[in-house]
Write an enzyme that holds these catalytic residues in place. Structure first.
Site, PDB file in Angstrom:
ATOM      1  N   LYS B  66       0.924  -1.040  -0.067  1.00 48.76           N
ATOM      2  CA  LYS B  66       0.091   0.078   0.048  1.00 48.76           C
ATOM      3  C   LYS B  66       0.963   1.403   0.115  1.00 48.76           C
ATOM      4  O   LYS B  66       1.971   1.097   0.634  1.00 48.76           O
ATOM      5  CB  LYS B  66      -0.982   0.032   1.104  1.00 48.76           C
ATOM      6  CG  LYS B  66      -1.950   1.157   1.160  1.00 48.76           C
ATOM      7  CD  LYS B  66      -3.084   0.876   2.440  1.00 48.76           C
ATOM      8  CE  LYS B  66      -3.811   2.191   2.426  1.00 48.76           C
ATOM      9  NZ  LYS B  66      -4.834   1.870   3.648  1.00 48.76           N
ATOM     10  N   SER B 141      -9.702   1.774   2.651  1.00 45.99           N
ATOM     11  CA  SER B 141      -8.937   2.712   1.838  1.00 45.99           C
ATOM     12  C   SER B 141      -7.924   1.926   1.086  1.00 45.99           C
ATOM     13  O   SER B 141      -7.388   2.224   0.030  1.00 45.99           O
ATOM     14  CB  SER B 141      -8.165   3.573   2.627  1.00 45.99           C
ATOM     15  OG  SER B 141      -7.447   3.155   3.703  1.00 45.99           O
ATOM     16  N   SER B 165     -10.156  -0.370   6.859  1.00 49.37           N
ATOM     17  CA  SER B 165      -9.355  -0.200   5.642  1.00 49.37           C
ATOM     18  C   SER B 165      -8.645  -1.328   4.892  1.00 49.37           C
ATOM     19  O   SER B 165      -8.400  -1.442   3.598  1.00 49.37           O
ATOM     20  CB  SER B 165      -8.575   0.993   5.560  1.00 49.37           C
ATOM     21  OG  SER B 165      -9.038   2.069   5.639  1.00 49.37           O
TER      22      SER B 165
END
Lengths: 93, 447
Positions: B66, B141, B165
């Site tokens: 990420k 997210s 997330s």
């Protein structure tokens, strides 16, 4: 109730420049969101607050010198630099 | 693709060939799941693997990371204009661990800006598309990390989870994703949004892969002062005392599928009364911590800057006005409001008190049970652009945020599809009982 002045006030606190249309949009949204937060009013004052879920305190380590970032690495991402220093805006007029 | 399948293919065709094919697939992808693809370095590492030079538990395995986890020499943007040119000078602890175990960092995945969102629609680099329906969101997210697994553009992935997330996009994309107990994985190198809530966690296409990646990234690191100083080793358990949390709910069609999945298991139904405060408490705390964390972006040391060096206050305010997206501004401002004189007691302190009540509810429940289950998300993946109002969007996190407030471990297990869209179940465990939730997830997956 949230006023446009309130929105400008927090924008100043948060160091964010915002436009008039933005301020009006945020005002409406903040009002809805803050009204939703009012559910917290029910929570008793007597409850102890939890800042952190882990009961860990004062983790000590030996105070030994270690390799840090080089001068060059520390300045690598700076938008402006001069003679090995960061360049920022004037703090006083 | 599971890790075992990847290893089989590598044995047949070689790592270089397989990584080349993967890169080709990424190039043609419509998902917009990567912000940066590490093409040259990945090919070089694959070649080294084929020469027998790479050792470790993840040797030759492409892992997506990420884009809020720092990678030395590789752009790390948090999907924000503010950091769109930021090149970290150090690796996050978890990235060091991946490299030590021989992993190939294939690329940096797209996300909501600074992790603030439930759909990746707040990304400066555009929305991530759901691999099962390109007109729908992948969740957020960590939307990119989930999409690359479902879309076969990586074998393993790292996400981060502040209020759901990892679990939300895992649910929307039909993959496994685990938020570890607070403190199990070092946050060193995780660009902060809300420190007291967030953890880096593994995402994968099987429970075995998820457990392996957690074993690699968990452990002691003195550079994170909230690190629990313990590692993780998966050991399977067979017996579970299970409870369904009745006041964590979803649409009827999801609830039907949820109860179908639990068919054959013995369970009780419980309610956690303080959950009614969870969403408000979560957002007050997360926004407050965000307003303090994001004060560091001043356009001087790193990040976006504007051409005119005016006065300090003016420069700072302009940099932030242009560098941050709307949702980030909204959260910084509401956080500043909740912490400001006159409101600290009403919002911030009350949220921390509600947090105590929620922790006590969970503690009581874990006295009688060792597995709590609920649907992960209240709805199926929505259409891109469908949710416009911020409060409606926040409410999508209602089942996931209580876990972060309490610091507990939880994971998403895919339980099939409704009209072609993935559905997931959330499995919550007691502190540091990752092995139990993984074991139970394995049982569900086997059913």
């Amino acid at each position: 109730m949230v006023s446009v002045e309130d929105v400008y006030h927090v924008a100043r606190l948060a160091k964010l420049m915002i436009s008039e249309p933005e301020a009006e949009k945020f005002r409406k949204e903040f009002e809805d969101i803050l009204r939703y937060f009012d559910v917290l009013d029910e929570v008793s004052q007597d409850v102890r607050p939890t800042f952190h879920v882990l009961e860990i305190k004062n983790i000590f380590r030996e105070d030994l010198p270690k390799e840090g970032l080089t001068h060059e690495a520390a300045l690598q991402n700076a938008p402006r630099k001069e003679e090995g220093y960061f360049v920022g805006p004037k703090v006083v007029d | 693709m599971k890790l075992s399948e990847w290893r089989q293919l590598v044995q047949e065709h070689g790592c270089l060939e397989m990584v080349s094919r993967l890169l080709e697939r990424i190039e043609k992808s419509k998902l917009n799941a990567y912000i940066t693809v590490c093409r040259e370095e990945s090919l070089r590492r694959a070649e080294e693997y084929d020469k027998g030079k790479v050792k470790g538990r993840l040797a030759g395995v492409p892992v997506a990371v990420k884009d809020n986890i720092t990678t030395k020499g590789i752009k790390t943007t948090c999907a924000s204009k503010m950091l769109s040119n930021y090149i970290p000078v150090f690796d996050a602890h978890v990235v060091e661990r991946l490299k030590e175990e021989g992993a190939i960092i294939i690329g940096k995945t797209n996300m909501d800006e600074f992790g603030m969102g439930t759909t990746t629609e707040t990304s400066y680099f555009g929305v991530v598309r759901n691999p099962y329906d390109l007109s729908r969101v992948a969740g957020g997210s960590s939307g990119g990390s989930a999409a690359v697994l479902a879309g076969e553009e990586a074998i393993l992935a790292l996400g981060s989870d502040t209020g759901g997330s990892i679990r939300c996009p895992a649910s929307f994309c039909g993959v496994y994703g685990l938020k570890p107990t607070y403190g199990l994985v070092s946050r060193y190198g995780l660009i902060p949004y809300a420190n007291s809530l967030e953890q880096i966690g593994p995402m994968a296409n099987s429970i075995e892969d998820l457990a392996l990646l957690l074993e690699v990234i968990a452990g002691k690191d003195e550079r994170d002062s909230t690190n629990a100083g313990r590692g993780f080793k998966f050991s399977e358990s067979k017996e579970f005392r299970i409870a369904v949390v009745k006041n964590m709910t979803a649409e009827d069609q999801i609830m039907d599928r949820f109860y179908d999945t639990l068919n054959g298991f013995e369970y009780e139904e419980i309610e956690l009364p303080s959950l009614k405060y969870a969403l408000a408490a979560y957002y007050v705390i997360a926004m407050s911590e965000a307003s303090s964390n994001l004060a560091r972006y001043d356009g001087v040391r790193y990040g976006y800057s504007v051409p005119e060096l005016t006065s300090w206050g003016d420069y700072f305010s302009r940099v932030r006005a242009e560098g941050f997206g709307e949702e980030v501004k909204r959260r910084i401002m509401l956080g500043s409001y909740a912490l400001s004189a006159g409101y600290y007691g009403k919002y911030y302190l009350k949220a921390l008190k509600a947090r105590t009540l929620i922790i006590e509810d969970f503690r009581r429940a874990f006295g009688d049970f060792d597995i709590l289950v609920s649907p992960t998300m209240p709805t199926l993946p929505f259409k891109i652009g469908e949710l416009r109002d911020p409060l409606t969007m926040y409410k999508m996190d209602v089942n996931t945020v209580p876990v972060n407030l309490a610091g507990l471990p939880a994971l998403n297990v895919p339980i099939g599809f409704i009209r072609g869209l993935p559905v997931g179940i959330q499995v919550i465990g007691n502190y540091f009982e990752e092995s139990k939730i993984l074991s139970f997830a394995k049982r569900i997956a086997a059913e």
